[in-house]
Design an enzyme around this catalytic site. Structure first.
Site, PDB file in Angstrom:
ATOM      1  N   TYR A   1      -4.229  18.708   5.813  1.00  8.32           N
ATOM      2  CA  TYR A   1      -3.587  18.501   4.505  1.00  8.32           C
ATOM      3  C   TYR A   1      -3.849  19.629   3.511  1.00  8.32           C
ATOM      4  O   TYR A   1      -3.458  19.519   2.350  1.00  8.32           O
ATOM      5  CB  TYR A   1      -4.114  17.210   3.837  1.00  8.32           C
ATOM      6  CG  TYR A   1      -4.251  16.034   4.762  1.00  8.32           C
ATOM      7  CD1 TYR A   1      -3.126  15.426   5.318  1.00  8.32           C
ATOM      8  CD2 TYR A   1      -5.498  15.514   5.066  1.00  8.32           C
ATOM      9  CE1 TYR A   1      -3.267  14.344   6.168  1.00  8.32           C
ATOM     10  CE2 TYR A   1      -5.638  14.427   5.913  1.00  8.32           C
ATOM     11  CZ  TYR A   1      -4.507  13.852   6.464  1.00  8.32           C
ATOM     12  OH  TYR A   1      -4.650  12.789   7.305  1.00  8.32           O
TER      13      TYR A   1
ATOM     14  N   GLY B   1     -10.229   2.309   1.417  1.00 11.19           N
ATOM     15  CA  GLY B   1     -10.954   3.004   2.472  1.00 11.19           C
ATOM     16  C   GLY B   1     -11.752   4.121   1.812  1.00 11.19           C
ATOM     17  O   GLY B   1     -12.959   4.041   1.612  1.00 11.19           O
ATOM     18  N   ARG B   2     -11.007   5.158   1.393  1.00  9.87           N
ATOM     19  CA  ARG B   2     -11.613   6.352   0.810  1.00  9.87           C
ATOM     20  C   ARG B   2     -12.599   6.026  -0.316  1.00  9.87           C
ATOM     21  O   ARG B   2     -13.703   6.556  -0.372  1.00  9.87           O
ATOM     22  CB  ARG B   2     -10.480   7.228   0.234  1.00  9.87           C
ATOM     23  CG  ARG B   2     -10.924   8.588  -0.287  1.00  9.87           C
ATOM     24  CD  ARG B   2      -9.756   9.304  -0.990  1.00  9.87           C
ATOM     25  NE  ARG B   2      -8.525   9.253  -0.254  1.00  9.87           N
ATOM     26  CZ  ARG B   2      -8.190  10.106   0.715  1.00  9.87           C
ATOM     27  NH1 ARG B   2      -8.987  11.085   1.027  1.00  9.87           N
ATOM     28  NH2 ARG B   2      -7.044   9.979   1.337  1.00  9.87           N
TER      29      ARG B   2
ATOM     30  N   HIS C   1       0.890  -1.175   0.000  1.00  9.43           N
ATOM     31  CA  HIS C   1       0.000   0.000   0.000  1.00  9.43           C
ATOM     32  C   HIS C   1       0.921   1.215   0.000  1.00  9.43           C
ATOM     33  O   HIS C   1       1.566   1.497   1.003  1.00  9.43           O
ATOM     34  CB  HIS C   1      -0.900  -0.011   1.244  1.00  9.43           C
ATOM     35  CG  HIS C   1      -1.648   1.270   1.442  1.00  9.43           C
ATOM     36  ND1 HIS C   1      -2.776   1.588   0.724  1.00  9.43           N
ATOM     37  CD2 HIS C   1      -1.413   2.329   2.251  1.00  9.43           C
ATOM     38  CE1 HIS C   1      -3.204   2.791   1.099  1.00  9.43           C
ATOM     39  NE2 HIS C   1      -2.390   3.257   2.022  1.00  9.43           N
TER      40      HIS C   1
ATOM     41  N   CYS D   1     -11.275  28.136  18.688  1.00 13.82           N
ATOM     42  CA  CYS D   1     -10.354  29.209  19.038  1.00 13.82           C
ATOM     43  C   CYS D   1      -8.979  28.914  18.472  1.00 13.82           C
ATOM     44  O   CYS D   1      -8.026  28.628  19.216  1.00 13.82           O
ATOM     45  CB  CYS D   1     -10.288  29.357  20.541  1.00 13.82           C
ATOM     46  SG  CYS D   1     -11.830  29.950  21.180  1.00 13.82           S
TER      47      CYS D   1
ATOM     48  N   GLY E   1      -5.654   3.191  -1.549  1.00 16.30           N
ATOM     49  CA  GLY E   1      -5.055   4.296  -2.298  1.00 16.30           C
ATOM     50  C   GLY E   1      -5.877   4.815  -3.456  1.00 16.30           C
ATOM     51  O   GLY E   1      -5.533   5.844  -4.036  1.00 16.30           O
TER      52      GLY E   1
HETATM   53  N1  LLP Z   1      -4.436  -0.011   3.673  1.00 19.06           N
HETATM   54  C1  LLP Z   1      -3.527   0.527   4.515  1.00 19.06           C
HETATM   55  C2  LLP Z   1      -2.497  -0.324   5.075  1.00 19.06           C
HETATM   56  C3  LLP Z   1      -3.606   1.887   4.848  1.00 19.06           C
HETATM   57  O1  LLP Z   1      -2.705   2.416   5.661  1.00 19.06           O
HETATM   58  C4  LLP Z   1      -4.634   2.682   4.294  1.00 19.06           C
HETATM   59  C5  LLP Z   1      -4.772   4.113   4.638  1.00 19.06           C
HETATM   60  C6  LLP Z   1      -5.563   2.066   3.432  1.00 19.06           C
HETATM   61  C7  LLP Z   1      -5.421   0.718   3.126  1.00 19.06           C
HETATM   62  C8  LLP Z   1      -6.697   2.803   2.816  1.00 19.06           C
HETATM   63  O2  LLP Z   1      -6.264   3.802   1.983  1.00 19.06           O
HETATM   64  P1  LLP Z   1      -7.330   4.562   1.050  1.00 19.06           P
HETATM   65  O3  LLP Z   1      -7.943   3.546   0.132  1.00 19.06           O
HETATM   66  O4  LLP Z   1      -8.321   5.162   1.937  1.00 19.06           O
HETATM   67  O5  LLP Z   1      -6.526   5.586   0.318  1.00 19.06           O
HETATM   68  N2  LLP Z   1      -6.276  10.663   6.777  1.00 19.06           N
HETATM   69  C9  LLP Z   1      -5.846  10.709   5.390  1.00 19.06           C
HETATM   70  C10 LLP Z   1      -5.717   9.324   4.792  1.00 19.06           C
HETATM   71  C11 LLP Z   1      -4.838   8.394   5.611  1.00 19.06           C
HETATM   72  C12 LLP Z   1      -4.752   7.015   5.035  1.00 19.06           C
HETATM   73  C13 LLP Z   1      -4.168   6.039   5.992  1.00 19.06           C
HETATM   74  N3  LLP Z   1      -4.039   4.711   5.501  1.00 19.06           N
HETATM   75  C14 LLP Z   1      -6.800  11.592   4.588  1.00 19.06           C
HETATM   76  O6  LLP Z   1      -7.727  12.179   5.174  1.00 19.06           O
HETATM   77  O7  LLP Z   1      -6.635  11.781   3.381  1.00 19.06           O
END
Ligand code: LLP
Length: 421
Positions: free
Chosen positions: A313, A272-273, A193, A341, A229
């Protein structure tokens, strides 16, 4: 994948449910999630053998339950996430395993839970192999490999390369295999990842790195995971990712490995996203409108305690106005901020904290303002800063709304604290 969403500057409803009515019923601010959007995104990825939801993006147990019902399995990064997954009905056994623990460290609680429930582990540091081996020799594990490069929407979400703490460095695979041998641990799965909010060009580079890492581990490998990702669109100019093309690249990698190993390889993805971002809306009320020199500020009752992505970010979220009466049809350039604040409590900021203006419909105090594409890393990163009560989460499904987390109260805040004698 559906046709590209166009972001509208005004909005009155989410999935058929009137936002003014929701606000009257539950107060503001609140998050609401359109379940049908999550289901659409899950369907986009059905070519993969398993979709493992990275629940850190949005871990309310009702969301976990709904994705489970769609056949999705889950990733957990902490004892709390293991607990949530189990509360939502996931079980660690099965093929694919219902829960996998993915992290770069075991804390004492997570190691206890992993051993107690026999939860498969995706190991992100060599030390984890020894720590698991001591208490659960003979386990089967996955290795999360840092391929030496990474990419994300921000340097803070880039999880590859030498500046990242994540994963097992690609040149240390052999060292890890030797540690595993010592405990009779077998590597049956491989995972990469490289970051969150990246793009297909960077994601595509992972396939080659995965193939060589798997060849180094050898024929014990039965599953590969492309990690998460996948990007989503936060603005008109963002492009949708071509999932068919992305699957094609990984499918080819899987086939190459099947040919070399002579057995089938299962292909997982760990978004995730992508699954939840577009489903979520943070709905707040405009509580003050003021002029500061050349800037007009809309100040809301939601702040970075509710949605931290802009301050963390410089992340961009589309914003729409839900007028209480009618819209005047005019627009103006405004800065949108919250009640906290701290001067960084601005939703329209760029990386580095530079306040930016946004062209939005003219609005009045009492109108609602909606921060969109706020299903991922939004409520999940909310806090009690300034002793704000975390807001409710509402699920919208089949045209009806259900509270899936109530608004916090002062009692909730104080219940964990004690004044010593
Ligand atoms: N797998 C692993 C091992 C991860 O660390 C992550 C995200 C995912 C999958 C899922 O990634 P995604 O598909 O969501 O890109 N707080 C940040 C994002 C942090 C992501 C952390 N790890 C934001 O608001 O953009």
């Amino acid at each position: 994948m559906d046709t590209q969403t166009t972001f509208s500057p005004t909005r009155t409803e989410v999935a058929g449910v009137d936002l003014q009515e929701l606000a009257a019923q539950h107060g503001t601010p609140f998050y609401c999630y359109d379940v049908s959007k999550i289901e659409e995104r899950i369907a986009d990825l059905k070519a993969f053998d398993a979709i493992r939801y990275a629940q850190k993006a949005c871990s309310n147990i009702a969301i976990l339950d709904r994705v489970r019902r769609q056949g999705v399995v889950v990733d957990a990064v902490s004892a709390g996430e293991i607990g949530r997954a189990m509360a939502a009905g996931f079980r660690p056994d099965g093929d694919p395993a219902g829960i996998v623990y993915t992290a770069d460290v075991f804390d004492a609680q997570s190691l206890d839970l992993v051993v107690k429930h026999n939860i498969p582990v995706n190991v992100g540091s060599p030390d984890m192999v020894d720590q698991l081996g001591e208490v659960a020799p003979g386990s089967e594990i996955a290795l999360r490999i840092n391929p030496g490069f990474g990419h994300g929407h921000s340097q803070k979400t880039n999880t590859g390369g030498p500046q990242s703490k994540h994963g097992i460095w690609h040149e240390q695979i052999n060292d890890v295999l030797r540690r595993a041998d010592k405990y009779g641990i077998m590597v049956t799965s491989m995972h990469m990842h490289i970051g969150s909010g990246t793009d297909i060009e960077h994601l595509a580079q992972v396939c080659g790195a995965m193939e060589s890492a798997c060849l180094e581990v050898g024929r014990t490998v039965k599953t590969i995971s492309a990690g998460g990702g996948l990007p989503v669109r936060y603005q008109e100019s963002d492009e949708s990712i071509d999932i068919d093309r992305y699957f094609g690249l990984w499918d080819q990698t899987r086939r190459n490995l099947e040919e070399k190993f002579g057995h089938s390889i299962s292909l997982e993805i760990e978004p995730g996203r992508y699954l939840v971002a577009e489903s979520g809306y943070l709905v707040a009320e405009i509580r003050a409108i003021k002029q500061m020199g050349e800037n007009t500020f809309y100040l809301l009752d939601a702040g970075f305690n509710d949605l931290a992505r802009p301050i963390l970010y410089g992340a961009y979220h589309p914003i729409s106005v839900c007028h209480r009466g009618g819209s005047t049809g005019t627009t103006q350039e405004v800065v949108v901020g919250g009640p906290l604040c701290e001067s960084g409590d601005i939703f329209t900021q760029q990386d580095g904290g530079f306040v930016a203006r946004r062209q939005l419909p003219s609005a009045s105090v009492g109108d609602l303002l909606v921060l969109e594409v706020a299903g991922a890393y939004s409520y999940a990163m909310a806090s009690n800063y300034n002793s704000k009560f975390r807001c409710p989460e509402i699920l919208i499904e089949d045209g009806t709304s259900k509270v899936i987390r109530r608004r916090e109260t002062l009692d909730d805040l104080l219940s964990l604290e004690t004044i010593p004698e």
